[in-house]
Design a protein around this motif. Structure first.
Motif, PDB file in Angstrom:
ATOM      1  N   SER A 326      -8.954   9.917 179.745  1.00  0.00           N
ATOM      2  CA  SER A 326      -7.972   9.722 178.685  1.00  0.00           C
ATOM      3  C   SER A 326      -7.235  11.023 178.416  1.00  0.00           C
ATOM      4  CB  SER A 326      -8.648   9.231 177.395  1.00  0.00           C
ATOM      5  OG  SER A 326      -9.566  10.195 176.919  1.00  0.00           O
ATOM      6  N   SER A 327      -6.202  10.946 177.600  1.00  0.00           N
ATOM      7  CA  SER A 327      -5.443  12.115 177.161  1.00  0.00           C
ATOM      8  C   SER A 327      -4.904  12.868 178.378  1.00  0.00           C
ATOM      9  CB  SER A 327      -6.320  13.007 176.280  1.00  0.00           C
ATOM     10  OG  SER A 327      -5.580  14.019 175.662  1.00  0.00           O
ATOM     11  N   THR A 328      -5.206  14.162 178.523  1.00  0.00           N
ATOM     12  CA  THR A 328      -4.703  14.944 179.656  1.00  0.00           C
ATOM     13  C   THR A 328      -5.169  14.371 180.986  1.00  0.00           C
ATOM     14  OG1 THR A 328      -4.483  16.992 178.400  1.00  0.00           O
ATOM     15  CG2 THR A 328      -4.762  17.208 180.759  1.00  0.00           C
ATOM     16  N   CYS A 329      -6.369  13.821 181.012  1.00  0.00           N
ATOM     17  CA  CYS A 329      -6.861  13.188 182.244  1.00  0.00           C
ATOM     18  C   CYS A 329      -5.964  12.017 182.628  1.00  0.00           C
ATOM     19  CB  CYS A 329      -8.301  12.726 182.048  1.00  0.00           C
ATOM     20  SG  CYS A 329      -9.027  11.944 183.508  1.00  0.00           S
ATOM     21  N   MET A 373     -12.323  -2.970 187.154  1.00  0.00           N
ATOM     22  CA  MET A 373     -12.541  -2.230 185.911  1.00  0.00           C
ATOM     23  C   MET A 373     -11.377  -1.268 185.750  1.00  0.00           C
ATOM     24  SD  MET A 373     -15.841   0.164 185.118  1.00  0.00           S
ATOM     25  CE  MET A 373     -15.796   1.547 183.980  1.00  0.00           C
ATOM     26  N   GLN A 374     -10.883  -1.117 184.535  1.00  0.00           N
ATOM     27  CA  GLN A 374      -9.735  -0.251 184.314  1.00  0.00           C
ATOM     28  C   GLN A 374     -10.065   1.191 184.710  1.00  0.00           C
ATOM     29  OE1 GLN A 374      -6.566  -0.941 183.253  1.00  0.00           O
ATOM     30  NE2 GLN A 374      -7.020  -3.116 183.277  1.00  0.00           N
ATOM     31  N   ALA A 375      -9.172   1.794 185.475  1.00  0.00           N
ATOM     32  CA  ALA A 375      -9.387   3.177 185.907  1.00  0.00           C
ATOM     33  C   ALA A 375      -9.281   4.149 184.740  1.00  0.00           C
ATOM     34  CB  ALA A 375      -8.370   3.548 186.992  1.00  0.00           C
ATOM     35  N   VAL A 376      -8.378   3.865 183.820  1.00  0.00           N
ATOM     36  CA  VAL A 376      -8.185   4.696 182.623  1.00  0.00           C
ATOM     37  C   VAL A 376      -8.294   3.785 181.415  1.00  0.00           C
ATOM     38  CG1 VAL A 376      -6.583   6.140 181.335  1.00  0.00           C
ATOM     39  CG2 VAL A 376      -6.732   6.366 183.822  1.00  0.00           C
ATOM     40  N   SER A 377      -9.289   4.024 180.587  1.00  0.00           N
ATOM     41  CA  SER A 377      -9.484   3.137 179.440  1.00  0.00           C
ATOM     42  C   SER A 377      -9.355   3.862 178.111  1.00  0.00           C
ATOM     43  CB  SER A 377     -10.865   2.471 179.510  1.00  0.00           C
ATOM     44  OG  SER A 377     -11.894   3.451 179.521  1.00  0.00           O
ATOM     45  N   GLY A 378      -9.276   5.187 178.144  1.00  0.00           N
ATOM     46  CA  GLY A 378      -9.036   5.917 176.912  1.00  0.00           C
ATOM     47  C   GLY A 378      -7.554   5.906 176.575  1.00  0.00           C
ATOM     48  N   VAL A 379      -7.191   6.487 175.440  1.00  0.00           N
ATOM     49  CA  VAL A 379      -5.781   6.524 175.042  1.00  0.00           C
ATOM     50  C   VAL A 379      -5.032   7.495 175.938  1.00  0.00           C
ATOM     51  CG1 VAL A 379      -4.172   7.099 173.204  1.00  0.00           C
ATOM     52  CG2 VAL A 379      -6.306   5.925 172.660  1.00  0.00           C
ATOM     53  N   PRO A 380      -4.037   7.018 176.696  1.00  0.00           N
ATOM     54  CA  PRO A 380      -3.298   7.899 177.610  1.00  0.00           C
ATOM     55  C   PRO A 380      -2.029   8.465 176.993  1.00  0.00           C
ATOM     56  CG  PRO A 380      -2.820   5.630 178.169  1.00  0.00           C
ATOM     57  CD  PRO A 380      -3.710   5.605 176.957  1.00  0.00           C
ATOM     58  N   GLY A 381      -2.066   8.766 175.696  1.00  0.00           N
ATOM     59  CA  GLY A 381      -0.902   9.376 175.070  1.00  0.00           C
ATOM     60  C   GLY A 381      -0.711  10.800 175.540  1.00  0.00           C
ATOM     61  N   ALA A 382       0.428  11.373 175.195  1.00  0.00           N
ATOM     62  CA  ALA A 382       0.787  12.680 175.742  1.00  0.00           C
ATOM     63  C   ALA A 382       0.227  13.843 174.938  1.00  0.00           C
ATOM     64  CB  ALA A 382       2.311  12.804 175.820  1.00  0.00           C
ATOM     65  N   GLN A 383      -0.107  13.633 173.667  1.00  0.00           N
ATOM     66  CA  GLN A 383      -0.594  14.746 172.863  1.00  0.00           C
ATOM     67  C   GLN A 383      -1.193  14.241 171.560  1.00  0.00           C
ATOM     68  OE1 GLN A 383       2.109  17.986 172.447  1.00  0.00           O
ATOM     69  NE2 GLN A 383       0.982  18.968 170.803  1.00  0.00           N
ATOM     70  N   ILE A 384      -2.308  14.844 171.161  1.00  0.00           N
ATOM     71  CA  ILE A 384      -2.875  14.521 169.869  1.00  0.00           C
ATOM     72  C   ILE A 384      -2.374  15.515 168.829  1.00  0.00           C
ATOM     73  CG2 ILE A 384      -4.946  13.468 170.830  1.00  0.00           C
ATOM     74  CD1 ILE A 384      -6.465  16.028 170.064  1.00  0.00           C
ATOM     75  N   PHE A 385      -2.227  15.038 167.604  1.00  0.00           N
ATOM     76  CA  PHE A 385      -1.913  15.890 166.468  1.00  0.00           C
ATOM     77  C   PHE A 385      -3.102  15.844 165.511  1.00  0.00           C
ATOM     78  CE2 PHE A 385       2.842  14.703 166.984  1.00  0.00           C
ATOM     79  CZ  PHE A 385       2.969  15.625 168.010  1.00  0.00           C
ATOM     80  N   TYR A 386      -3.700  16.986 165.249  1.00  0.00           N
ATOM     81  CA  TYR A 386      -4.772  17.029 164.258  1.00  0.00           C
ATOM     82  C   TYR A 386      -4.192  16.807 162.867  1.00  0.00           C
ATOM     83  CZ  TYR A 386      -8.045  18.807 167.746  1.00  0.00           C
ATOM     84  OH  TYR A 386      -8.856  18.939 168.837  1.00  0.00           O
ATOM     85  N   PHE A 387      -4.965  16.167 162.006  1.00  0.00           N
ATOM     86  CA  PHE A 387      -4.522  15.982 160.629  1.00  0.00           C
ATOM     87  C   PHE A 387      -4.204  17.326 159.985  1.00  0.00           C
ATOM     88  CE2 PHE A 387      -6.888  11.699 159.975  1.00  0.00           C
ATOM     89  CZ  PHE A 387      -5.912  11.082 160.725  1.00  0.00           C
ATOM     90  N   SER A 388      -4.917  18.367 160.401  1.00  0.00           N
ATOM     91  CA  SER A 388      -4.642  19.695 159.855  1.00  0.00           C
ATOM     92  C   SER A 388      -3.242  20.166 160.223  1.00  0.00           C
ATOM     93  CB  SER A 388      -5.682  20.702 160.352  1.00  0.00           C
ATOM     94  OG  SER A 388      -5.744  20.695 161.759  1.00  0.00           O
TER      95      SER A 388
END
Length: 514
Positions: A326-329, A373-388
């Motif tokens: 997921s994510s960068t992966c 089975m799905q090869a990528v099952s996590g969120v494949p978004g481009a970037q996370i934003f911390y609440f901070s």
């Protein structure tokens, strides 16, 4: 659940009862010093106001041209020495002896398989794309050198096939994904297109930050020598925005349009808007990774402009996942699947997925569950934003914009005030009681190609819409066996056998469902 006493009795539908002892588990690193009462516990761990003043964590998805709170100002030549870690053992636990491995992060290593049928196969094992206890620039420099070393040794020993093992890889620095792609395909331009959901607070943060973009980008703490309270507040606000990974995506000047290729030099151009399914988003944007930077250059830029060709063609690469990618992966996977074969033939990299469990609903063949089975099952978004990041950005913008900070302007600044002062936001911030990053969201949409800018990748079926459909020549799903549990070598060999062995897919992979 509520505390049930020293023991808990569970009663199952068949009437069986099981009594287990109640045990309290304390997370590593939790500090209970001075906690003697319930009130003391709440004050230390649950009071949202305890988070005020806590610095936001460095994001794991920051393009390298902007400093984060953990970035140093050292040159690329000596950046790897900015965070000295204890010496590592020669091998990673349960892994074979590596041909190459990283120098400190303990998450990147390369292997040459041995034995008949495996002599030309290389495995690149990537458990993540950034360790939490290492400087980001130090990691990127070392990661780049580790990959270059593996490819050089592969060329020397005439290796032609590559398995990229991203089992349990939950992401990290997005620059690492583009760096690996650049070394594997130095003559291919990496496609990128992102956007951000355009709320009123996002527009306000972008407009205010853009007005002070020069000061934010060139912020230097050493230049501050004022004692005026207003100047002190402004200084702290600029400092906060300078280190904010979300704000970096909302300031024009360093981002480009993937549609026109033009620099998004104005706030209006960056904000768009783009309307998707009756919702509003910023303009499509991308960061040009091939630009020369002062601290770190992605392969293909600056001092890394001329590199040898990769020994591996797209036809001879297998991406091995366990579905946790997921994510960068996921960004790396998307990049790999975007490359056509030799002479622009429509040939994609191969996919091996290990794990899962039988599902009778899919039907069985020879008592074996069918279906991929799905090869990528996590969120494949481009970037996370911390609440901070959201919290600190809102606080800084309210300081820099007296109009928005006015208490009489409640309808216009309501969203910003919720981000800056809202109980729920404070309660979710990182660092309460000394803990790790607590709250984050998928902040940037990612898209597969210019031909599909309507649906973000996290809403697509990975196997069908990204891989392009699974078949017996490009996809293999298999379960873990007993021998695979004790080390990854047998997992790698099974993937190699499926695509390059004599028995091939029919005997080694689970049947695909109709």
């Amino acid at each position: 659940m509520d505390y049930q006493g020293q023991n808990l009795t569970l009663t199952y539908e068949n009437g069986q009862e099981v009594t287990v002892e109640s045990v309290a588990m304390v997370r590593m690193g939790a500090n209970f010093t001075g906690v003697r009462t319930g009130e003391g516990f709440y004050t230390l761990f649950c009071d949202p106001d305890a988070s005020i003043g806590v610095e936001p964590p460095a994001t794991t998805e920051v393009p390298p041209q902007f400093p984060t709170s953990t970035r140093t100002d050292t040159s690329a030549g000596d950046v790897s020495s900015t965070n000295t870690l204890p010496p590592l053992s020669p091998t990673i636990s349960n892994y074979p002896w590596p041909a190459v491995r990283d120098n400190g992060s303990n998450i990147t290593s390369g292997y040459f398989l041995n034995g008949t049928g495996y002599d030309d196969i290389v495995v690149l094992a990537l458990s993540e794309f950034y360790p939490p206890d290492m400087d980001p620039m130090a990691y990127l420099v070392d990661f780049q050198a580790t990959i270059a070393n593996l490819l050089a040794k592969s060329r020397e020993q005439n290796k032609t096939k590559l398995i990229i093992d991203v089992s349990e890889n939950g992401g990290g620095l997005v620059a690492a994904a583009y760096e690996l792609f650049a070394q594997l395909f130095p003559n291919t331009t990496a496609f990128s297109a992102n956007n951000i959901r355009e709320t009123l607070s996002v527009v306000q943060i972008s407009n205010v930050s853009s007005a002070d973009a020069v000061e934010i980008k060139n912020f230097d703490a050493n230049t501050f020598d004022e004692i005026n309270p207003d100047e002190t507040a402004r200084f702290k606000a600029l400092s906060s925005l300078h280190e904010n990974s979300m704000v970096e995506q909302l300031i024009p000047g360093h981002l480009f349009s993937p549609i026109t290729g033009l620099n998004l030099t104005a706030s209006d151009a960056l904000l768009g808007p783009v309307i998707l399914d009756n919702d509003t988003f910023t303009a499509y944007q991308y960061h040009p990774w091939n630009q020369t930077e002062d601290v770190f250059n992605i392969t293909g830029a600056g001092n890394r402009a001329n590199v040898p060709p990769s020994p591996f063609t797209v036809e001879n690469i297998v991406l091995l996942t366990d579905g946790a990618c997921s994510s960068t992966c996921a960004t790396l996977a998307r990049l790999l699947y975007s490359v056509n074969g030799t002479n622009n033939a429509k040939i994609k990299i191969k996919t091996a997925v290990v794990g899962g469990r039988p599902d009778p609903a899919l039907g069985t063949v020879n008592n074996t569950s069918t279906g991929p089975m799905q090869a990528v099952s996590g969120v494949p978004g481009a970037q996370i934003f911390y609440f901070s990041n959201l919290h600190e950005a809102a606080k800084a913008v309210l300081v820099l914009s007296p109009e928005l900070n006015s208490t009489t302007n409640s309808t216009e600044n309501e969203d910003l005030l919720l981000l800056a002062e809202g109980y729920a936001m404070k309660r979710s911030l990182a660092g309460i009681g000394g803990g790790e990053a607590a709250g984050s969201i998928n902040g940037k949409n990612d898209f597969v190609s210019l031909d599909n800018l309507e649906t973000p990748i996290q809403f697509l079926s990975w196997n069908e819409d990204v891989i392009g459909g699974v078949n017996e020549t490009n996809y293999c799903h298999y379960y873990y066996t007993k021998e695979m549990v004790f080390g990854p070598t047998k997992v790698w060999e099974r993937a190699a056998d499926a695509f390059w062995g004599e028995d091939g897919e029919d005997k080694l992979c689970l049947p695909l469902s109709d």
